[in-house]
Design a protein around this motif. Structure first.
Motif, PDB file in Angstrom:
ATOM      1  N   VAL A  92      -4.280  -0.570  10.651  1.00  0.00           N
ATOM      2  CA  VAL A  92      -4.594  -0.304  11.993  1.00  0.00           C
ATOM      3  C   VAL A  92      -3.315   0.536  12.692  1.00  0.00           C
ATOM      4  CG1 VAL A  92      -4.800  -1.143  14.478  1.00  0.00           C
ATOM      5  CG2 VAL A  92      -6.352  -2.238  12.918  1.00  0.00           C
ATOM      6  N   ILE A  93      -2.200   0.081  12.469  1.00  0.00           N
ATOM      7  CA  ILE A  93      -0.876   0.780  12.906  1.00  0.00           C
ATOM      8  C   ILE A  93      -0.648   2.063  12.220  1.00  0.00           C
ATOM      9  CG2 ILE A  93       1.653   0.599  13.009  1.00  0.00           C
ATOM     10  CD1 ILE A  93       1.140  -2.528  13.084  1.00  0.00           C
ATOM     11  N   ALA A  94      -1.227   2.231  11.020  1.00  0.00           N
ATOM     12  CA  ALA A  94      -0.767   3.522  10.086  1.00  0.00           C
ATOM     13  C   ALA A  94      -1.945   4.627  11.027  1.00  0.00           C
ATOM     14  CB  ALA A  94      -1.334   3.315   8.805  1.00  0.00           C
ATOM     15  N   ILE A  95      -3.249   4.044  11.131  1.00  0.00           N
ATOM     16  CA  ILE A  95      -4.151   5.081  11.799  1.00  0.00           C
ATOM     17  C   ILE A  95      -3.713   5.485  13.311  1.00  0.00           C
ATOM     18  CG2 ILE A  95      -6.320   5.130  12.891  1.00  0.00           C
ATOM     19  CD1 ILE A  95      -7.370   2.922  10.615  1.00  0.00           C
ATOM     20  N   ILE A  96      -3.110   4.522  14.028  1.00  0.00           N
ATOM     21  CA  ILE A  96      -2.531   4.864  15.295  1.00  0.00           C
ATOM     22  C   ILE A  96      -1.294   5.915  15.038  1.00  0.00           C
ATOM     23  CG2 ILE A  96      -1.493   4.054  17.253  1.00  0.00           C
ATOM     24  CD1 ILE A  96      -2.967   1.748  16.882  1.00  0.00           C
ATOM     25  N   SER A  97      -0.585   5.734  13.932  1.00  0.00           N
ATOM     26  CA  SER A  97       0.555   6.573  13.901  1.00  0.00           C
ATOM     27  C   SER A  97       0.196   8.025  13.319  1.00  0.00           C
ATOM     28  CB  SER A  97       1.665   6.057  12.826  1.00  0.00           C
ATOM     29  OG  SER A  97       1.083   6.183  11.558  1.00  0.00           O
ATOM     30  N   VAL A  98      -0.833   8.204  12.680  1.00  0.00           N
ATOM     31  CA  VAL A  98      -1.431   9.652  12.157  1.00  0.00           C
ATOM     32  C   VAL A  98      -1.971  10.148  13.357  1.00  0.00           C
ATOM     33  CG1 VAL A  98      -3.251  10.717  10.770  1.00  0.00           C
ATOM     34  CG2 VAL A  98      -2.304   8.634   9.833  1.00  0.00           C
ATOM     35  N   ILE A  99      -2.627   9.536  14.226  1.00  0.00           N
ATOM     36  CA  ILE A  99      -3.466  10.012  15.540  1.00  0.00           C
ATOM     37  C   ILE A  99      -2.107  10.700  16.419  1.00  0.00           C
ATOM     38  CG2 ILE A  99      -4.456   9.814  17.538  1.00  0.00           C
ATOM     39  CD1 ILE A  99      -6.196   7.733  15.839  1.00  0.00           C
ATOM     40  N   ILE A 100      -1.120   9.924  16.680  1.00  0.00           N
ATOM     41  CA  ILE A 100      -0.013  10.051  17.500  1.00  0.00           C
ATOM     42  C   ILE A 100       0.832  11.283  16.898  1.00  0.00           C
ATOM     43  CG2 ILE A 100       2.264   9.493  18.577  1.00  0.00           C
ATOM     44  CD1 ILE A 100       0.820   6.539  18.703  1.00  0.00           C
ATOM     45  N   LEU A 101       1.113  11.307  15.408  1.00  0.00           N
ATOM     46  CA  LEU A 101       1.976  12.291  14.858  1.00  0.00           C
ATOM     47  C   LEU A 101       1.346  13.616  14.772  1.00  0.00           C
ATOM     48  CD1 LEU A 101       3.783  10.100  12.399  1.00  0.00           C
ATOM     49  CD2 LEU A 101       4.824  10.944  14.402  1.00  0.00           C
ATOM     50  N   ASN A 102      -0.077  13.646  14.758  1.00  0.00           N
ATOM     51  CA  ASN A 102      -0.815  14.716  14.375  1.00  0.00           C
ATOM     52  C   ASN A 102      -1.814  15.231  15.308  1.00  0.00           C
ATOM     53  OD1 ASN A 102       0.413  15.414  11.219  1.00  0.00           O
ATOM     54  ND2 ASN A 102      -0.253  13.061  11.195  1.00  0.00           N
ATOM     55  N   TYR A 103      -1.619  14.690  16.442  1.00  0.00           N
ATOM     56  CA  TYR A 103      -2.931  14.843  17.454  1.00  0.00           C
ATOM     57  C   TYR A 103      -3.305  16.390  17.669  1.00  0.00           C
ATOM     58  CZ  TYR A 103      -5.949  13.887  21.769  1.00  0.00           C
ATOM     59  OH  TYR A 103      -6.887  14.015  22.278  1.00  0.00           O
ATOM     60  N   LYS A 104      -2.061  17.210  17.787  1.00  0.00           N
ATOM     61  CA  LYS A 104      -2.629  18.583  18.156  1.00  0.00           C
ATOM     62  C   LYS A 104      -3.127  19.297  16.739  1.00  0.00           C
ATOM     63  CE  LYS A 104       0.813  19.148  21.764  1.00  0.00           C
ATOM     64  NZ  LYS A 104       2.078  19.873  22.281  1.00  0.00           N
ATOM     65  N   ARG A 105      -3.116  18.660  15.785  1.00  0.00           N
ATOM     66  CA  ARG A 105      -3.627  19.300  14.497  1.00  0.00           C
ATOM     67  C   ARG A 105      -5.117  19.239  14.114  1.00  0.00           C
ATOM     68  NH1 ARG A 105       1.673  17.668  13.026  1.00  0.00           N
ATOM     69  NH2 ARG A 105       2.918  19.373  12.704  1.00  0.00           N
ATOM     70  N   PHE A 106      -5.622  18.353  15.050  1.00  0.00           N
ATOM     71  CA  PHE A 106      -7.254  17.870  14.784  1.00  0.00           C
ATOM     72  C   PHE A 106      -7.879  19.239  15.210  1.00  0.00           C
ATOM     73  CE2 PHE A 106      -5.400  13.852  14.068  1.00  0.00           C
ATOM     74  CZ  PHE A 106      -6.272  13.185  13.271  1.00  0.00           C
ATOM     75  N   LYS A 107      -8.023  20.269  14.675  1.00  0.00           N
ATOM     76  CA  LYS A 107      -8.551  21.335  14.966  1.00  0.00           C
ATOM     77  C   LYS A 107     -10.194  21.702  14.978  1.00  0.00           C
ATOM     78  CE  LYS A 107      -4.343  24.284  15.023  1.00  0.00           C
ATOM     79  NZ  LYS A 107      -3.512  25.295  14.332  1.00  0.00           N
ATOM     80  N   GLU A 108     -10.388  21.619  13.719  1.00  0.00           N
ATOM     81  CA  GLU A 108     -11.900  21.621  13.532  1.00  0.00           C
ATOM     82  C   GLU A 108     -12.702  20.676  13.974  1.00  0.00           C
ATOM     83  OE1 GLU A 108     -12.629  22.684   9.506  1.00  0.00           O
ATOM     84  OE2 GLU A 108     -11.313  24.281   9.395  1.00  0.00           O
ATOM     85  N   VAL A 109     -12.293  19.269  13.976  1.00  0.00           N
ATOM     86  CA  VAL A 109     -12.842  18.219  14.416  1.00  0.00           C
ATOM     87  C   VAL A 109     -11.972  17.288  15.232  1.00  0.00           C
ATOM     88  CG1 VAL A 109     -14.342  17.978  12.291  1.00  0.00           C
ATOM     89  CG2 VAL A 109     -12.021  16.772  12.571  1.00  0.00           C
ATOM     90  N   THR A 110     -12.591  16.608  16.298  1.00  0.00           N
ATOM     91  CA  THR A 110     -11.739  15.862  17.381  1.00  0.00           C
ATOM     92  C   THR A 110     -11.336  14.660  16.470  1.00  0.00           C
ATOM     93  OG1 THR A 110     -13.536  14.773  18.158  1.00  0.00           O
ATOM     94  CG2 THR A 110     -13.173  16.964  19.295  1.00  0.00           C
ATOM     95  N   VAL A 111     -10.363  13.884  17.346  1.00  0.00           N
ATOM     96  CA  VAL A 111     -10.114  12.597  16.799  1.00  0.00           C
ATOM     97  C   VAL A 111     -11.392  11.525  16.896  1.00  0.00           C
ATOM     98  CG1 VAL A 111      -8.642  10.443  17.327  1.00  0.00           C
ATOM     99  CG2 VAL A 111      -7.683  13.034  17.303  1.00  0.00           C
ATOM    100  N   ILE A 112     -12.018  11.613  17.812  1.00  0.00           N
ATOM    101  CA  ILE A 112     -13.266  10.876  17.788  1.00  0.00           C
ATOM    102  C   ILE A 112     -14.201  10.935  16.797  1.00  0.00           C
ATOM    103  CG2 ILE A 112     -15.267  10.287  19.164  1.00  0.00           C
ATOM    104  CD1 ILE A 112     -13.493  10.742  21.873  1.00  0.00           C
ATOM    105  N   ASN A 113     -14.392  12.448  16.295  1.00  0.00           N
ATOM    106  CA  ASN A 113     -15.185  12.753  15.265  1.00  0.00           C
ATOM    107  C   ASN A 113     -14.801  12.371  13.815  1.00  0.00           C
ATOM    108  OD1 ASN A 113     -17.282  13.811  16.599  1.00  0.00           O
ATOM    109  ND2 ASN A 113     -16.440  16.173  16.637  1.00  0.00           N
ATOM    110  N   SER A 114     -13.632  12.343  13.849  1.00  0.00           N
ATOM    111  CA  SER A 114     -12.849  11.842  12.384  1.00  0.00           C
ATOM    112  C   SER A 114     -13.030  10.369  12.199  1.00  0.00           C
ATOM    113  CB  SER A 114     -11.289  12.105  12.507  1.00  0.00           C
ATOM    114  OG  SER A 114     -11.284  13.547  12.239  1.00  0.00           O
ATOM    115  N   LEU A 115     -12.948   9.483  13.404  1.00  0.00           N
ATOM    116  CA  LEU A 115     -13.079   8.136  13.436  1.00  0.00           C
ATOM    117  C   LEU A 115     -14.354   7.816  13.374  1.00  0.00           C
ATOM    118  CD1 LEU A 115     -10.920   6.945  16.561  1.00  0.00           C
ATOM    119  CD2 LEU A 115     -10.087   6.820  14.413  1.00  0.00           C
TER     120      LEU A 115
END
Length: 467
Positions: free
Chosen positions: A291-314
């Motif tokens: 859970v902590i690792a998932i949150i860290s990926v999202i925080i560190l790379n939020y602007k890089r989710f271009k083709e799909v949104t974070v919600i779609n990835s989840l």
């Protein structure tokens, strides 16, 4: 005797029909009831519908209850590591650093880092394959060695051997033996060195022999040459942070926090929990770290989710976990039906009769069932579901550390599981655009033969008292 024949026929049909492409979601209940029906002809009165709803489905549901969080979070973590570009950044950085001269090592190391960090082997194969193509082409190494290289880094030492790996094959034994992901670290490290070192030696020997014969990369016109825009990928350091978090937090929680004497888990023995700390500590540690690792990926790379949104990835990660856990849970339901048959006592006595040492018996039963089902997690789940408590009790009687049972079970499931009918093997060859004829010899050597040798060495060390 008819009941025993029914069990053997059922297992044989499971292997054959799975290889022919029939889903285990259909095969498991049908063949479990077939074995039960054969048991009825042998004299045991077995109500089929009650067996289906109260044995098969109850075991299936119990497995999902125990392991769904790990499957779910593992799949989500792999998906967002892929969509954020973190997985590609890690594999690209390693490949760039080592260069084409060490193409095989670069591919194996890239896969190893990602899978040891918790990224699913399917995501790893998709992320690393295009990089492997570019490296192998430049180095003049035959493309047919790419599947073996990916298999070595994904299906072997990081999946079953190295202590702390968050892959499901290392999580399944935890509730059976009251262990955590870092169980029997010395055995795991030694077996991992045998697998990694032996596999690399084989692949480099094969590459050298092929290149000496003038084979080269080969003519593969359909290959896609992937050009990386490094500015769009996270840095190697940023990409590695979530992987380090998974391993570090899992270690701290499982070894220092959720430990008897340090964490007051007395309340767990009372209703509505009715369990014990040793049965859940390993799972809790892994779930929290993911859970902590998932949150860290999202925080560190939020602007890089271009083709799909974070919600779609989840969402896609979550949906992707469903088939994986249902397949394995169905195999567990199958195993519990087989276990409930009177004829299974004959089979059980035969398995336990192989050796009075539970370590040896466990290794053989897990390996064989993994081979029959074509699934490391499925074979191990069936074996431990039917014989896990027996092995645990025998180990305690003989003064064997339960951590040894954990590590040997994990190692053993990574042997015969990757026979040609294995789903991961078929998927990997499809990704690479190659056939069994072209590449399975190398896959089989690095993911079947050498891992079995590593397991044997680990067993010998365990019998010497090394943990």
């Amino acid at each position: 005797m008819i009941g025993v024949i029914g069990i053997i026929l059922s297992l044989g049909l499971l292997m054959y029909l799975a290889y022919r492409g029939v889903t285990v979601l259909i095969l498991a209940p049908v063949l479990a009831l077939f074995a039960a029906l054969m048991g009825s002809f042998g004299g045991q009165q077995i109500p089929l519908m009650a067996t289906y709803t109260e044995v098969f489905m109850k075991a299936l549901a119990g497995y999902i209850k125990s392991y769904f969080p790990v499957f779910l979070l593992g799949a989500i973590f792999g998906k967002i590591m892929d969509d954020s570009g973190a997985a590609k950044a890690i594999s690209h950085a390693i490949a760039k650093k080592l260069g084409k001269e060490k193409a095989i090592i670069a591919v194996v190391l890239s896969c190893g880092v990602l899978t040891y960090g918790g990224v699913s082997l399917f995501v790893v194969a998709f992320a690393v394959y295009p990089i492997a193509c570019a490296l192998f082409r430049e180095a003049g190494i035959p493309k047919r060695l790419i599947p073996g290289s990916i298999a070595l880094g994904s299906f072997t030492f990081t999946m079953t051997a190295l202590p702390g790996t968050p892959q499901i094959q290392n999580a399944i034994p935890m509730p059976f033996f009251g262990t955590n992901a870092y169980a029997a670290p010395v055995l795991g490290i030694v077996a991992g060195i045998v697998m990694g070192g032996g596999g690399l030696a084989w692949l480099m020997y094969r590459a050298k022999k092929a290149m000496a014969a003038g084979e080269g990369y080969g003519n593969h016109a359909k290959d896609k040459v992937v050009e990386f825009n490094e500015s769009e990928l996270p840095s190697f350091t940023v990409a590695m942070v979530p992987i380090i978090l998974v391993l570090a937090i899992n270690f701290i929680l499982s070894r220092m926090v959720f430990v008897a004497g340090k964490y007051n888990g007395d309340y767990l023995t009372q209703a509505p929990y009715s369990t014990k700390l040793a049965s859940v500590a390993g799972t809790w540690s892994l779930v929290i770290s993911l859970v902590i690792a998932i949150i860290s990926v999202i925080i560190l790379n939020y602007k890089r989710f271009k083709e799909v949104t974070v919600i779609n990835s989840l969402n896609q990660g979550a949906f992707g976990s469903l088939l994986a856990i249902l397949n394995t849970a169905a195999e567990v339901g199958y195993g519990n039906v087989i276990q409930s048959l009177a004829a299974f006592e004959i089979v059980k006595i035969a398995i336990l009769g192989i050796s009075s040492n539970p370590i040896i018996s466990e290794a053989i039963s897990v390996n064989i069932l993994a081979g029959i089902t074509g699934s490391a997690s499925g074979g191990m789940s069936i074996a431990l579901g039917t014989l896990g408590k027996t092995y645990y009790d025998l180990a305690l009687q003989q003064g064997i550390n339960p951590e040894v049972l954990h590590r040997i079970a994990a190692l053993a499931c990574g042997g015969l599981d990757t026979l040609p009918h294995n789903g991961a093997v078929i998927t990997l060859l499809s990704i690479c655009g190659l056939t069994h004829k072209e590449s399975y010899v190398d896959i089989g050597m690095v993911s079947v033969i050498i891992p079995i040798a590593g397991t044997v060495i680990a067993i010998l060390l365990a019998m010497m008292g090394i943990v």
